[in-house]
Motif scaffolding. Structure first.
Motif, PDB file in Angstrom:
ATOM      1  N   MET A   1       0.851  -1.177   0.000  1.00 37.28           N
ATOM      2  CA  MET A   1       0.000   0.000   0.000  1.00 37.28           C
ATOM      3  C   MET A   1       0.892   1.235   0.000  1.00 37.28           C
ATOM      4  SD  MET A   1      -3.116   1.375   0.187  1.00 37.28           S
ATOM      5  CE  MET A   1      -4.038  -0.119   0.422  1.00 37.28           C
ATOM      6  N   ASP A   2       0.576   2.188  -0.840  1.00 36.43           N
ATOM      7  CA  ASP A   2       1.316   3.443  -0.928  1.00 36.43           C
ATOM      8  C   ASP A   2       0.901   4.349   0.237  1.00 36.43           C
ATOM      9  OD1 ASP A   2       2.395   5.915  -1.550  1.00 36.43           O
ATOM     10  OD2 ASP A   2       1.621   5.966  -3.602  1.00 36.43           O
ATOM     11  N   ALA A   3       1.823   4.592   1.166  1.00 35.76           N
ATOM     12  CA  ALA A   3       1.517   5.386   2.360  1.00 35.76           C
ATOM     13  C   ALA A   3       1.097   6.804   2.000  1.00 35.76           C
ATOM     14  CB  ALA A   3       2.718   5.404   3.304  1.00 35.76           C
ATOM     15  N   LYS A   5      -0.470   7.829  -0.709  1.00 32.93           N
ATOM     16  CA  LYS A   5      -1.839   7.785  -1.227  1.00 32.93           C
ATOM     17  C   LYS A   5      -2.837   7.535  -0.097  1.00 32.93           C
ATOM     18  CE  LYS A   5      -4.629   5.781  -4.895  1.00 32.93           C
ATOM     19  NZ  LYS A   5      -4.638   4.848  -6.029  1.00 32.93           N
ATOM     20  N   LEU A   6      -2.483   6.648   0.821  1.00 32.07           N
ATOM     21  CA  LEU A   6      -3.343   6.376   1.974  1.00 32.07           C
ATOM     22  C   LEU A   6      -3.585   7.661   2.775  1.00 32.07           C
ATOM     23  CD1 LEU A   6      -4.838   4.299   3.745  1.00 32.07           C
ATOM     24  CD2 LEU A   6      -2.678   3.892   4.907  1.00 32.07           C
ATOM     25  N   ARG A   7      -2.515   8.410   3.022  1.00 29.65           N
ATOM     26  CA  ARG A   7      -2.625   9.678   3.762  1.00 29.65           C
ATOM     27  C   ARG A   7      -3.463  10.689   2.973  1.00 29.65           C
ATOM     28  NH1 ARG A   7       2.239  11.697   7.000  1.00 29.65           N
ATOM     29  NH2 ARG A   7       0.874  11.589   8.771  1.00 29.65           N
ATOM     30  N   ALA A  10      -7.184   9.612   3.201  1.00 28.46           N
ATOM     31  CA  ALA A  10      -7.662   9.842   4.572  1.00 28.46           C
ATOM     32  C   ALA A  10      -7.829  11.334   4.847  1.00 28.46           C
ATOM     33  CB  ALA A  10      -6.705   9.222   5.577  1.00 28.46           C
TER      34      ALA A  10
END
Length: 158
Positions: A1-3, A5-7, A10
């Motif tokens: 998972m690309d951190a 992109k996750l951030r 979110a």
């Protein structure tokens, strides 16, 4: 998972800002800024916040610990930054004691709680708390966080 992109995804969810604190304002208060807060249940009254294991507050958490969750008003961005480690204010001047809980002065609202469960969740822990008392100031607006920036509330009808 690309951190990153996750951030980014979110960050598309607007949240309020809280200060989670414990301790005694006459001696030592441990506190942190948190936007990972939610109301879990009305019966029994339960709330939850997320905490990184590297915080000083985490070191003191245990079942039964008294925890205050103060909801910041739109004029308290500097307080949020202080407890996120970005500036330095007079720590003791920021709190008032309510029923021996450290509450941020002039907050939009607060929950006085006791820790019920500490649940491991990835690189954080979820802290489930029983609500013992609470209060809200209807005369102020919330400080909000959206897409990596502080925002203020505007009451615009759509």
């Amino acid at each position: 998972m690309d951190a990153k992109k996750l951030r980014q995804v979110a960050g598309g969810f607007a949240t309020g800002i809280t200060i989670v604190s414990s301790g005694d304002i006459t001696s030592e208060v441990r506190a942190m800024t948190a936007n990972s807060f939610l109301s879990v249940s009305l019966d029994p009254p339960l709330v939850l916040f997320s905490v990184d294991t590297r915080t000083k507050l985490f070191e003191t958490l245990e079942k039964g610990k008294k925890i205050t969750i103060s909801i910041l008003s739109e004029k308290q961005e500097e307080i949020s930054n202080h407890f996120a480690g970005k500036n330095h204010l007079d720590h003791h001047a920021l709190f008032e004691s309510i029923k021996n809980y450290p509450v941020i002065k002039d907050a939009l609202g607060y929950y006085l709680t006791e820790v019920d469960q500490i649940i491991p969740a990835g690189d954080h822990y979820l802290v489930l708390c029983n609500v013992k008392d609470l209060q809200r100031n209807e005369d102020v607006n919330p400080l909000m966080y959206y897409s990596g920036k502080y925002r203020t509330y505007t009451n615009t009808l759509i």
